[in-house]
Design a protein around this motif. Structure first.
Motif, PDB file in Angstrom:
ATOM      1  N   THR A 110       1.109  -1.609   0.036  1.00 36.20           N
ATOM      2  CA  THR A 110       0.140  -0.197  -0.774  1.00 36.20           C
ATOM      3  C   THR A 110       0.558   0.775   0.140  1.00 36.20           C
ATOM      4  O   THR A 110       1.336   1.137   0.571  1.00 36.20           O
ATOM      5  N   PRO A 111       0.414   2.215  -0.843  1.00 37.24           N
ATOM      6  CA  PRO A 111       1.699   3.403  -1.032  1.00 37.24           C
ATOM      7  C   PRO A 111       1.710   3.921   0.710  1.00 37.24           C
ATOM      8  O   PRO A 111       0.476   4.513   1.220  1.00 37.24           O
ATOM      9  N   GLY A 112       2.613   4.481   1.021  1.00 32.59           N
ATOM     10  CA  GLY A 112       2.754   4.810   2.377  1.00 32.59           C
ATOM     11  C   GLY A 112       2.753   4.189   3.755  1.00 32.59           C
ATOM     12  O   GLY A 112       2.598   4.623   4.828  1.00 32.59           O
ATOM     13  N   SER A 113       2.468   3.325   2.954  1.00 32.93           N
ATOM     14  CA  SER A 113       2.645   1.710   4.452  1.00 32.93           C
ATOM     15  C   SER A 113       3.464   1.570   5.539  1.00 32.93           C
ATOM     16  O   SER A 113       3.702   1.760   6.337  1.00 32.93           O
ATOM     17  N   ASP A 114       5.384   2.507   4.549  1.00 33.59           N
ATOM     18  CA  ASP A 114       5.905   2.281   5.622  1.00 33.59           C
ATOM     19  C   ASP A 114       6.207   3.742   5.874  1.00 33.59           C
ATOM     20  O   ASP A 114       7.140   4.006   6.440  1.00 33.59           O
ATOM     21  N   LEU A 115       5.021   4.590   6.258  1.00 30.44           N
ATOM     22  CA  LEU A 115       5.850   6.153   7.106  1.00 30.44           C
ATOM     23  C   LEU A 115       4.951   6.219   8.350  1.00 30.44           C
ATOM     24  O   LEU A 115       3.732   5.971   8.495  1.00 30.44           O
ATOM     25  N   ARG A 116       5.816   6.192   9.347  1.00 26.70           N
ATOM     26  CA  ARG A 116       4.784   5.844  10.042  1.00 26.70           C
ATOM     27  C   ARG A 116       4.780   7.796  11.356  1.00 26.70           C
ATOM     28  O   ARG A 116       5.892   8.833  11.661  1.00 26.70           O
ATOM     29  N   GLY A 117       3.803   8.087  11.511  1.00 27.41           N
ATOM     30  CA  GLY A 117       3.987   9.728  12.332  1.00 27.41           C
ATOM     31  C   GLY A 117       4.234  10.500  11.826  1.00 27.41           C
ATOM     32  O   GLY A 117       4.011  10.243  10.560  1.00 27.41           O
ATOM     33  N   PRO A 119       5.754  13.697   9.594  1.00 24.13           N
ATOM     34  CA  PRO A 119       6.975  13.846   8.823  1.00 24.13           C
ATOM     35  C   PRO A 119       8.393  14.724   9.632  1.00 24.13           C
ATOM     36  O   PRO A 119       8.336  15.900  11.086  1.00 24.13           O
ATOM     37  N   THR A 120       9.508  14.175   9.743  1.00 17.96           N
ATOM     38  CA  THR A 120      10.455  15.014  10.019  1.00 17.96           C
ATOM     39  C   THR A 120      10.636  16.161   9.349  1.00 17.96           C
ATOM     40  O   THR A 120       9.803  16.359   8.964  1.00 17.96           O
ATOM     41  N   LYS A 121      11.217  16.459  10.119  1.00 17.76           N
ATOM     42  CA  LYS A 121      12.030  18.283   9.699  1.00 17.76           C
ATOM     43  C   LYS A 121      12.618  18.368   8.523  1.00 17.76           C
ATOM     44  O   LYS A 121      12.403  18.914   7.702  1.00 17.76           O
ATOM     45  N   LYS A 122      13.283  17.559   8.412  1.00 16.75           N
ATOM     46  CA  LYS A 122      13.917  16.567   6.810  1.00 16.75           C
ATOM     47  C   LYS A 122      13.027  16.693   6.302  1.00 16.75           C
ATOM     48  O   LYS A 122      13.315  17.184   4.878  1.00 16.75           O
ATOM     49  N   ALA A 123      11.840  15.644   6.396  1.00 18.49           N
ATOM     50  CA  ALA A 123      11.384  15.523   5.720  1.00 18.49           C
ATOM     51  C   ALA A 123      10.395  16.403   4.967  1.00 18.49           C
ATOM     52  O   ALA A 123       9.488  16.455   3.589  1.00 18.49           O
ATOM     53  N   ARG A 124       9.655  17.144   5.929  1.00 16.72           N
ATOM     54  CA  ARG A 124       9.099  18.447   5.300  1.00 16.72           C
ATOM     55  C   ARG A 124      10.062  19.528   4.489  1.00 16.72           C
ATOM     56  O   ARG A 124       9.242  19.835   3.413  1.00 16.72           O
TER      57      ARG A 124
END
Length: 134
Positions: A110-117, A119-124
């Protein structure tokens, strides 16, 4: 149950047939799909007003599914799905292809299934940079 039109009219507009066979919800959506190249009649791209006859082959793409069907009958009215299925016959190759595609979609993550919580500052920053590029 009468699934064919009278012998005097053994042809029908392709957009109306696609609507009656329940591939598309309305005739206007069927017309847009034909104009968009999602329907092929005997290997060529038809216009919505082109006539379809029993024995014609259609390649129909709806979303991510593609059917290859042979027209068996014509019906002027939109009937329930079990009756609409009597208007066409799907080729064995098309059935096998759709089944393998269905299995591949079921096994895909599923797309995005590996994302948890959150986003970090770097991800933003990465998201912001990606969105500003468009």
């Amino acid at each position: 149950m009468n699934t064919t039109v009278p012998a005097s009219a053994q042809r029908m507009r392709i957009d109306k047939w696609l609507w009656a066979a329940r591939f598309y919800k309305t005739r206007s959506v069927a017309s847009e799909a034909i104009d968009g190249g999602h329907v092929r009649l005997n290997g060529t791209a038809p216009k919505p007003s082109r006539d379809v006859r029993p024995g014609d082959m259609l390649d129909i793409t709806v979303g991510n599914q593609t059917w290859t069907v042979r027209v068996l009958g014509l019906n002027e009215q939109r009937r329930p799905a079990p009756e609409a299925r009597l208007l066409y016959e799907e080729t064995p190759e098309s059935t096998a292809r759709r089944e393998t595609e269905r299995e591949a979609r079921a096994l895909a993550p599923t797309p995005g299934s590996d994302l948890r919580g959150r986003p970090t500052k770097k991800a933003r920053r990465q998201l912001r940079g990606f969105n500003e590029g468009f």
